[in-house]
Design a protein around this motif. Structure first.
Motif, mmCIF file in Angstrom:
data_model
loop_
_atom_site.group_PDB
_atom_site.id
_atom_site.type_symbol
_atom_site.label_atom_id
_atom_site.label_comp_id
_atom_site.label_asym_id
_atom_site.label_seq_id
_atom_site.Cartn_x
_atom_site.Cartn_y
_atom_site.Cartn_z
ATOM 1 N N ALA A 204 1.011 -1.229 0.190
ATOM 2 C CA ALA A 204 -0.277 -0.226 -0.210
ATOM 3 C C ALA A 204 0.587 1.475 0.753
ATOM 4 O O ALA A 204 0.230 1.878 -0.924
ATOM 5 C CB ALA A 204 -0.745 -0.627 1.018
ATOM 6 N N ARG A 205 2.504 1.640 1.034
ATOM 7 C CA ARG A 205 2.610 2.780 0.725
ATOM 8 C C ARG A 205 3.819 2.663 -0.641
ATOM 9 O O ARG A 205 3.243 3.886 -1.243
ATOM 10 C CB ARG A 205 3.829 2.414 2.153
ATOM 11 C CG ARG A 205 4.788 3.487 2.124
ATOM 12 C CD ARG A 205 5.838 3.744 3.086
ATOM 13 N NE ARG A 205 5.200 2.853 4.225
ATOM 14 C CZ ARG A 205 4.726 3.659 5.165
ATOM 15 N NH1 ARG A 205 5.469 5.535 5.032
ATOM 16 N NH2 ARG A 205 4.758 3.562 6.146
ATOM 17 N N GLY A 206 4.428 2.204 -0.763
ATOM 18 C CA GLY A 206 5.019 1.865 -2.495
ATOM 19 C C GLY A 206 3.357 1.871 -3.507
ATOM 20 O O GLY A 206 4.129 3.079 -5.217
ATOM 21 N N ALA A 207 2.178 1.754 -3.173
ATOM 22 C CA ALA A 207 1.616 1.849 -3.996
ATOM 23 C C ALA A 207 0.382 3.497 -4.473
ATOM 24 O O ALA A 207 0.751 4.625 -5.684
ATOM 25 C CB ALA A 207 0.379 0.611 -4.393
ATOM 26 N N CYS A 208 0.787 3.992 -3.045
ATOM 27 C CA CYS A 208 -0.080 5.073 -2.899
ATOM 28 C C CYS A 208 1.149 6.201 -3.373
ATOM 29 O O CYS A 208 0.950 7.136 -4.365
ATOM 30 C CB CYS A 208 -0.507 5.357 -1.383
ATOM 31 S SG CYS A 208 -1.336 4.059 -1.266
ATOM 32 N N GLY A 209 2.576 5.507 -2.847
ATOM 33 C CA GLY A 209 3.612 5.877 -3.088
ATOM 34 C C GLY A 209 3.524 6.512 -5.361
ATOM 35 O O GLY A 209 4.215 7.771 -5.647
ATOM 36 N N ARG A 210 3.115 5.502 -5.859
ATOM 37 C CA ARG A 210 3.757 5.346 -7.180
ATOM 38 C C ARG A 210 2.208 6.158 -7.553
ATOM 39 O O ARG A 210 2.227 7.238 -8.373
ATOM 40 C CB ARG A 210 3.678 4.289 -7.970
ATOM 41 C CG ARG A 210 3.726 3.821 -9.133
ATOM 42 C CD ARG A 210 4.434 4.655 -10.035
ATOM 43 N NE ARG A 210 5.860 3.817 -9.582
ATOM 44 C CZ ARG A 210 6.746 3.689 -9.987
ATOM 45 N NH1 ARG A 210 7.074 5.237 -10.721
ATOM 46 N NH2 ARG A 210 7.709 3.258 -9.693
ATOM 47 N N LEU A 211 1.023 6.060 -7.227
ATOM 48 C CA LEU A 211 -0.324 6.855 -8.026
ATOM 49 C C LEU A 211 -0.322 8.452 -7.506
ATOM 50 O O LEU A 211 0.425 9.110 -8.070
ATOM 51 C CB LEU A 211 -1.489 6.765 -7.195
ATOM 52 C CG LEU A 211 -1.582 5.583 -7.271
ATOM 53 C CD1 LEU A 211 -3.250 4.574 -6.549
ATOM 54 C CD2 LEU A 211 -2.036 4.940 -9.097
ATOM 55 N N ASP A 212 0.764 8.885 -7.004
ATOM 56 C CA ASP A 212 1.119 10.689 -5.440
ATOM 57 C C ASP A 212 2.337 10.617 -6.800
ATOM 58 O O ASP A 212 1.544 12.252 -7.286
ATOM 59 C CB ASP A 212 1.473 10.429 -4.694
ATOM 60 C CG ASP A 212 0.719 10.573 -3.425
ATOM 61 O OD1 ASP A 212 -0.324 10.740 -4.237
ATOM 62 O OD2 ASP A 212 1.306 10.683 -2.148
ATOM 63 N N ARG A 213 3.565 10.729 -7.782
ATOM 64 C CA ARG A 213 4.428 10.675 -8.470
ATOM 65 C C ARG A 213 3.827 10.748 -9.547
ATOM 66 O O ARG A 213 4.132 11.506 -10.833
ATOM 67 C CB ARG A 213 4.832 9.697 -8.138
ATOM 68 C CG ARG A 213 6.028 9.724 -6.788
ATOM 69 C CD ARG A 213 7.379 9.212 -6.746
ATOM 70 N NE ARG A 213 7.325 7.299 -7.763
ATOM 71 C CZ ARG A 213 7.504 6.843 -5.639
ATOM 72 N NH1 ARG A 213 7.584 7.340 -5.128
ATOM 73 N NH2 ARG A 213 7.005 5.114 -6.830
ATOM 74 N N ASN A 214 2.620 9.974 -10.576
ATOM 75 C CA ASN A 214 2.220 9.846 -11.387
ATOM 76 C C ASN A 214 1.106 11.154 -11.716
ATOM 77 O O ASN A 214 0.264 10.972 -12.981
ATOM 78 C CB ASN A 214 1.944 8.300 -11.777
ATOM 79 C CG ASN A 214 3.123 8.024 -12.158
ATOM 80 O OD1 ASN A 214 4.316 7.863 -11.821
ATOM 81 N ND2 ASN A 214 3.020 6.434 -12.804
#
Length: 134
Positions: free
Chosen positions: A57-67
């Motif tokens: 979840a942490r990595g996925a949320c970070g990826r979405l935030d960056r994109n």
């Protein structure tokens, strides 16, 4: 270019590249993956704060935030008529539904050509890393 006396030339503002979030809102997505082997399943992903049943979840949320920007969604499909390499990335498919950045999401993903593979790979770890099938 001439400036009026006493006028100061101001630089143009930089494009907005920060994530779009609504204060106090929790972004919630359902990610369903098929044909990806051990990663198959349906996962709940919550962001701001992160949580749910998604394995990263942490990595996925970070990826979405960056994109995500004011003008770009990470869920935008490949535009019709786009020329894509004819390569096959395997049978994996995914569907993401829910709400992100205050907007409804209903996006489908597959790995049927180079454009779709790149679109999928840009969302890892929201979607699982999939190795090309031969």
């Amino acid at each position: 270019m001439a400036h009026a006396e006493g006028a100061v030339a101001m630089p143009l503002p930089a494009p907005v590249t920060t994530p779009v979030t609504t204060p106090g809102a929790v972004d919630r997505l359902t990610v369903t993956v098929r044909g990806a082997g051990r990663a198959d399943g349906t996962y709940e992903l919550k962001c701001h704060p992160h949580g749910g049943s998604h394995p990263d979840a942490r990595g996925a949320c970070g990826r979405l935030d960056r994109n995500t920007t004011w003008s770009r969604s990470p869920f935008t499909p490949v535009p019709p008529g786009t020329v894509c390499t004819m390569q096959y990335g395997g049978p994996a498919t995914a569907r993401i539904t829910g709400t992100w950045a205050g907007r409804p999401v209903d996006a489908s993903f597959d790995r049927r050509n180079g454009c779709e593979i790149a679109r999928w790979d840009a969302l890892v770890p929201v979607l699982p890393a999939v190795h090309r099938h031969r």
